[in-house]
Scaffold this motif. Sequence first.
Motif, PDB file in Angstrom:
ATOM      1  N   VAL A  87      16.028  17.138   6.584  1.00  0.00           N
ATOM      2  CA  VAL A  87      15.645  17.888   7.451  1.00  0.00           C
ATOM      3  C   VAL A  87      16.559  19.372   7.693  1.00  0.00           C
ATOM      4  N   GLY A  88      17.579  19.269   6.976  1.00  0.00           N
ATOM      5  CA  GLY A  88      18.416  20.567   6.906  1.00  0.00           C
ATOM      6  C   GLY A  88      17.962  21.297   5.706  1.00  0.00           C
ATOM      7  N   LEU A  89      17.812  20.597   4.716  1.00  0.00           N
ATOM      8  CA  LEU A  89      17.246  21.285   3.638  1.00  0.00           C
ATOM      9  C   LEU A  89      15.897  21.864   3.832  1.00  0.00           C
ATOM     10  N   GLN A  90      15.003  21.457   4.499  1.00  0.00           N
ATOM     11  CA  GLN A  90      13.808  22.006   4.747  1.00  0.00           C
ATOM     12  C   GLN A  90      14.025  23.333   5.357  1.00  0.00           C
ATOM     13  N   ALA A  91      14.792  23.141   6.508  1.00  0.00           N
ATOM     14  CA  ALA A  91      14.940  24.206   7.179  1.00  0.00           C
ATOM     15  C   ALA A  91      15.608  25.301   6.696  1.00  0.00           C
ATOM     16  N   LEU A  92      16.694  25.091   5.767  1.00  0.00           N
ATOM     17  CA  LEU A  92      17.065  26.096   4.749  1.00  0.00           C
ATOM     18  C   LEU A  92      16.066  26.828   3.871  1.00  0.00           C
ATOM     19  N   THR A  93      15.184  26.047   3.269  1.00  0.00           N
ATOM     20  CA  THR A  93      14.344  26.688   2.406  1.00  0.00           C
ATOM     21  C   THR A  93      13.050  26.947   2.760  1.00  0.00           C
ATOM     22  N   PHE A  95       5.855  25.242   0.534  1.00  0.00           N
ATOM     23  CA  PHE A  95       6.125  24.026   1.051  1.00  0.00           C
ATOM     24  C   PHE A  95       7.556  23.303   0.662  1.00  0.00           C
ATOM     25  N   SER A  96       8.247  23.474   1.757  1.00  0.00           N
ATOM     26  CA  SER A  96       9.721  22.983   1.525  1.00  0.00           C
ATOM     27  C   SER A  96      10.036  21.570   1.213  1.00  0.00           C
ATOM     28  N   SER A  97       9.242  20.701   1.396  1.00  0.00           N
ATOM     29  CA  SER A  97       9.305  19.369   1.012  1.00  0.00           C
ATOM     30  C   SER A  97       9.633  19.224  -0.353  1.00  0.00           C
ATOM     31  N   VAL A  98       9.523  19.904  -1.292  1.00  0.00           N
ATOM     32  CA  VAL A  98       9.640  19.814  -2.567  1.00  0.00           C
ATOM     33  C   VAL A  98      11.146  19.985  -2.874  1.00  0.00           C
ATOM     34  N   TRP A  99      12.113  20.368  -2.020  1.00  0.00           N
ATOM     35  CA  TRP A  99      13.363  20.446  -2.307  1.00  0.00           C
ATOM     36  C   TRP A  99      14.126  19.331  -2.077  1.00  0.00           C
ATOM     37  N   PRO A 100      13.840  18.640  -1.128  1.00  0.00           N
ATOM     38  CA  PRO A 100      14.560  17.373  -0.731  1.00  0.00           C
ATOM     39  C   PRO A 100      14.157  16.287  -1.911  1.00  0.00           C
ATOM     40  N   ASN A 101      12.856  16.440  -2.276  1.00  0.00           N
ATOM     41  CA  ASN A 101      12.327  15.619  -3.044  1.00  0.00           C
ATOM     42  C   ASN A 101      13.067  15.462  -4.543  1.00  0.00           C
ATOM     43  N   PHE A 102      13.458  17.049  -5.026  1.00  0.00           N
ATOM     44  CA  PHE A 102      14.234  17.091  -6.103  1.00  0.00           C
ATOM     45  C   PHE A 102      15.512  16.848  -6.165  1.00  0.00           C
ATOM     46  N   GLU A 112      14.032  21.875  25.581  1.00  0.00           N
ATOM     47  CA  GLU A 112      14.819  21.015  24.616  1.00  0.00           C
ATOM     48  C   GLU A 112      14.250  20.818  23.399  1.00  0.00           C
ATOM     49  N   ILE A 113      14.833  21.424  22.374  1.00  0.00           N
ATOM     50  CA  ILE A 113      14.130  21.483  21.031  1.00  0.00           C
ATOM     51  C   ILE A 113      14.870  20.332  20.009  1.00  0.00           C
ATOM     52  N   TRP A 114      16.181  19.884  20.387  1.00  0.00           N
ATOM     53  CA  TRP A 114      16.894  19.064  19.606  1.00  0.00           C
ATOM     54  C   TRP A 114      16.171  17.797  19.359  1.00  0.00           C
ATOM     55  N   ARG A 115      15.370  17.211  20.307  1.00  0.00           N
ATOM     56  CA  ARG A 115      14.930  15.978  20.086  1.00  0.00           C
ATOM     57  C   ARG A 115      13.902  15.875  18.963  1.00  0.00           C
ATOM     58  N   GLY A 116      13.110  17.041  18.996  1.00  0.00           N
ATOM     59  CA  GLY A 116      12.042  17.016  17.922  1.00  0.00           C
ATOM     60  C   GLY A 116      12.530  17.347  16.369  1.00  0.00           C
ATOM     61  N   ARG A 117      13.668  18.220  16.621  1.00  0.00           N
ATOM     62  CA  ARG A 117      14.260  18.689  15.306  1.00  0.00           C
ATOM     63  C   ARG A 117      14.865  17.623  14.697  1.00  0.00           C
ATOM     64  N   ALA A 118      15.819  16.720  15.525  1.00  0.00           N
ATOM     65  CA  ALA A 118      16.902  15.762  14.683  1.00  0.00           C
ATOM     66  C   ALA A 118      16.837  14.673  15.264  1.00  0.00           C
ATOM     67  N   THR A 119      17.082  14.542  16.718  1.00  0.00           N
ATOM     68  CA  THR A 119      17.845  13.028  17.315  1.00  0.00           C
ATOM     69  C   THR A 119      16.509  11.976  17.235  1.00  0.00           C
ATOM     70  N   PHE A 120      15.230  12.480  17.609  1.00  0.00           N
ATOM     71  CA  PHE A 120      14.214  11.367  17.331  1.00  0.00           C
ATOM     72  C   PHE A 120      14.076  10.786  15.970  1.00  0.00           C
ATOM     73  N   ALA A 121      14.264  11.749  14.775  1.00  0.00           N
ATOM     74  CA  ALA A 121      14.174  11.372  13.640  1.00  0.00           C
ATOM     75  C   ALA A 121      15.282  10.489  13.239  1.00  0.00           C
ATOM     76  N   LEU A 122      16.542  10.748  13.844  1.00  0.00           N
ATOM     77  CA  LEU A 122      17.740   9.914  13.604  1.00  0.00           C
ATOM     78  C   LEU A 122      17.507   8.208  14.138  1.00  0.00           C
ATOM     79  N   VAL A 123      16.724   8.267  15.099  1.00  0.00           N
ATOM     80  CA  VAL A 123      16.587   7.098  15.877  1.00  0.00           C
ATOM     81  C   VAL A 123      15.784   6.318  14.849  1.00  0.00           C
ATOM     82  N   PHE A 124      14.477   6.684  14.496  1.00  0.00           N
ATOM     83  CA  PHE A 124      13.433   6.220  13.772  1.00  0.00           C
ATOM     84  C   PHE A 124      13.681   5.925  12.228  1.00  0.00           C
ATOM     85  N   GLY A 125      14.600   6.847  11.953  1.00  0.00           N
ATOM     86  CA  GLY A 125      14.947   6.656  10.378  1.00  0.00           C
ATOM     87  C   GLY A 125      15.541   5.338   9.741  1.00  0.00           C
ATOM     88  N   PRO A 126      16.528   4.824  10.370  1.00  0.00           N
ATOM     89  CA  PRO A 126      17.007   3.470   9.929  1.00  0.00           C
ATOM     90  C   PRO A 126      15.947   2.459   9.871  1.00  0.00           C
TER      91      PRO A 126
END
Length: 546
Positions: free
Chosen positions: A197-203, A212-219, A413-427
Amino acid sequence: MDDSESRNPSPSNVERDAVRSSSAQSASRHTVSQHGSAHSRRRRSASQPSSPDYDAPESYMNLHDVDENADGLDLIVPPSAEELKRQETRRQRRRSSASHTNYDIPDSYVNVPELEEIAPIPSRDERRWRPSPSLEEGRQLERRYSVHQEARRRSGEAQQETEKPKPEERHVSRLATEIYTVSYLILFSIFGTLARVGLQALTYYAGAPVTFSSVWPNFAGSLVMGFLAEDRMLFRFEWGTPTYELQLLRAKENNNSDGTGDSSPDRVAVELAAAKKAHVATKKTIPLYIGLATGFCGSFTSFSSFIRDIFLALSNDLLSPDMGLVTTPRNGGYSFMALVAVIITTVSLSLTGLLVGAQLALALEPITPSLPFNFTRKFLDPFAVFLAWGAWIGAILLSILPPDRFVNEGASEIWRGRATFALVFGPLGCLGRFYASLYLNGYLPSFPLGTFAVNIFGTAVLGMAWDLAHVPVGGVISCQVFQGIEDGFCGCFTTVSTWVAELTALRRRHAYVYGGTSVVVALACMVAIMGGLRWSDGFSTLKCLH
């Protein structure tokens, strides 16, 4: 080149002309002898019955393509003077055309680098090009070994061997190993999600060369995967003994004593290959390595995001920071070219990242540190259990009470969509991919069913979450939950790093079938799911822009 050199052919060209003319004369004599022999055979066949091999019906004589009289070079009827003249003219034309195809090539042409014998593929024989066993061969060997060990266990041989005196060994129980493995997967899936998520935001910025920023995390994830796969130093001590290092030292000593007859280069190579294979097999049993390779690299990369970008390029919905929320209209041909561009860019960069990571592991081997055995077993493994579960619980608490709620009163409240919900469902996605690979990848060695199943299912789930987030129903919280499912569950459930690693390990034909089928089936699912909404009602604006 001067005029005399341009008019006079080089000696090599004169030799080629002489060889070609002599071969043409011999071919002409051979043709005349063949015609004479054919004439004698026809004369003999006129007085003999038909061939005993085939009982051909007389009606076959009516076929124009087997009519003997249709051959203008048949010597039964002597050719006329005009026919002989035409034949001679035809032969002269052929000789002149053959002589005109020769080029007077300067000797300096050999210095042109593009004309060298460059072989991107060292050998068309896959066994020479890939000294190590392919993925299919490795899994077949593992299956045979498992069957053999099971047979030995049932026959009681294994129990007899355990009764023999052995040196003291340190073992971790099966339950503790499982707990450590699951904990590392949870911990590194959280790290991988944050990195992606962080690398997509940076690129994703205005003027980015790749929209399309998904290419950089895949690389990047494939690069880390290549480093871990080729590394021999991080887990050098393995189960308490530096086995691979000892094998290297022994091989060097044998190589130095080669002149005395104690060893040979072939034996040294075999010993090194065996040490490397044993080290790789041992790494696969270390929970920390499983967490890094399966947890971090698998969660850092996302196959479902890759397929989503392919569909968005096809439907002309791939947004760019320069254009805002509106894309420029274009025809279907340009959309197809955009689709091909996304596929080629992502696959080529991911494969390149895997190879570059492996080369980095070799280059950095002299300075790569090694994890101490006691530190890993006595401190790092137990600490990872508390850290992983604590981080997961912390992500759940941050989703219930987002950090930006108490900073700016009344702000969205934007942090839920940006990171926290993703951290909950990721594992959850990472653990699902891990166990699916355990139970499915062994069924068909030439086609990894586990990775294929999770990539297709995760892509379908992402398509459904995308549709539900882009319909004019629900509120901000539901939109953020769907975003968390896309970035967290689907991003960790699907993987590109494992996919490209399997492509390089499979045999060439199986790799093409596996890779092509994965992309085509996943894209078909995405067209069926996202295309239904896109080409009927269209995508609505997200209510949880972030």
